[in-house]
Design an enzyme around this catalytic site. Sequence first.
Site, PDB file in Angstrom:
ATOM      1  N   ASP A   1      25.935  31.567 124.096  1.00 28.37           N
ATOM      2  CA  ASP A   1      27.361  31.539 123.759  1.00 28.37           C
ATOM      3  C   ASP A   1      28.266  31.670 124.825  1.00 28.37           C
ATOM      4  OD1 ASP A   1      26.752  34.238 123.811  1.00 28.37           O
ATOM      5  OD2 ASP A   1      28.508  34.892 123.049  1.00 28.37           O
TER       6      ASP A   1
ATOM      7  N   GLU B   1      27.183  37.505 122.784  1.00 28.25           N
ATOM      8  CA  GLU B   1      27.342  38.459 123.996  1.00 28.25           C
ATOM      9  C   GLU B   1      29.019  38.333 124.478  1.00 28.25           C
ATOM     10  OE1 GLU B   1      27.622  39.569 128.322  1.00 28.25           O
ATOM     11  OE2 GLU B   1      28.442  37.859 127.536  1.00 28.25           O
TER      12      GLU B   1
END
Length: 365
Positions: free
Chosen positions: A67, A126
């Site tokens: 991500d 994250e």
Amino acid sequence: MNAKEFLIELLKFKSVTPNDDGALNFIAMELSDFEAFFIEKEGIKNLLLTKKFKDEGEHLAFGGHVDVVPAGEGWSNNAFAPVEKEGFIYARGAQDMKSGVAAFVDAAKNADFKGARLSLILTSDEEGEAIYGTKAVLEWMQERDMLPDYAVVAEPTCVKKIGDSIKIGRRGSINGKLLIRGKQGHVAYPEKCINPVHDFAPVLKLLAGFDLDPGSAEFSPSKIVITDIRGGMGVCNVTPNDLKLMFNVRNSPDTSLEDVKSYVEKICHGLNYELELKQSSEAFLTNIDNKIVQKMNESVQKITHEVPELNTKGGTSDARYFAKYGVKVVEFGVCNDRIHAIDERVSIEEFEKLCLVFKDLIENF
């Protein structure tokens, strides 16, 4: 496809946190000889790729996230249409941290591992709350007695050139909110008011920038940093009813949440106040004599011809979760000069060296 081609394809996925946009499936297909476990929690997608080489021996893992933060405006090109120019690849996630992911995928595919098991732990959570990502995978692995012995998180750790920095720990983070109560009134009659700004003013110099510990060889001092302070109604003739203040402490293992609480309570003695503290991440340190630190140091020096600084600088990362589960962990990756920035880019030379560092680490572990 080769490592650079794989990275370019990975950068095309618009995997803005917490959406992986298909990137995890793409990675699983690249390592088809690894067992793939898609672990989803609260809608967050994670992937564990693991391969057993023999019954006895050590389990080495790599960790990373697919991500990225939103691209925002002002890019020279589409942030999710990678552009190769003058030795760099431009795209969101180029440094943070799809280059790291692509490097350890390439290394896992091509290296000759002599240990018992090699695993890759990937998440799409994250850059956001980071609650149901790496932590959830490690929890899943613990339940099945599959936790690795050692891990490398491929965050962009280097500052000026590839090889100049290895993270062997991270500071924790403690967030604080402080409310000082007063009594609102007319500014012309201060004797009838309790002005929280006036009451707190002598305390402010005891709070702002205060070091709760002296620091150590591995950690800088745990400093109180004020991030927000406000009170009043935005007018000149009414005293505030209360004063609100927010602060953060990036703490070493020498300072706990209780230490912060004790100090703030001491300096606020006599005030009418409320204090709220929250530990958002915990500090950790991997001993420099540990095998993962030594082997990573050797591989970095061998490939990059740099002597890395072993440090704990910067913010937090998913490495803290590995440490919490007893896994000895370090972080190493490309330079971080353009992370989260417009026109984020990665040096192709740095990326290729990172692939070689990870391959050398796997083969000589």
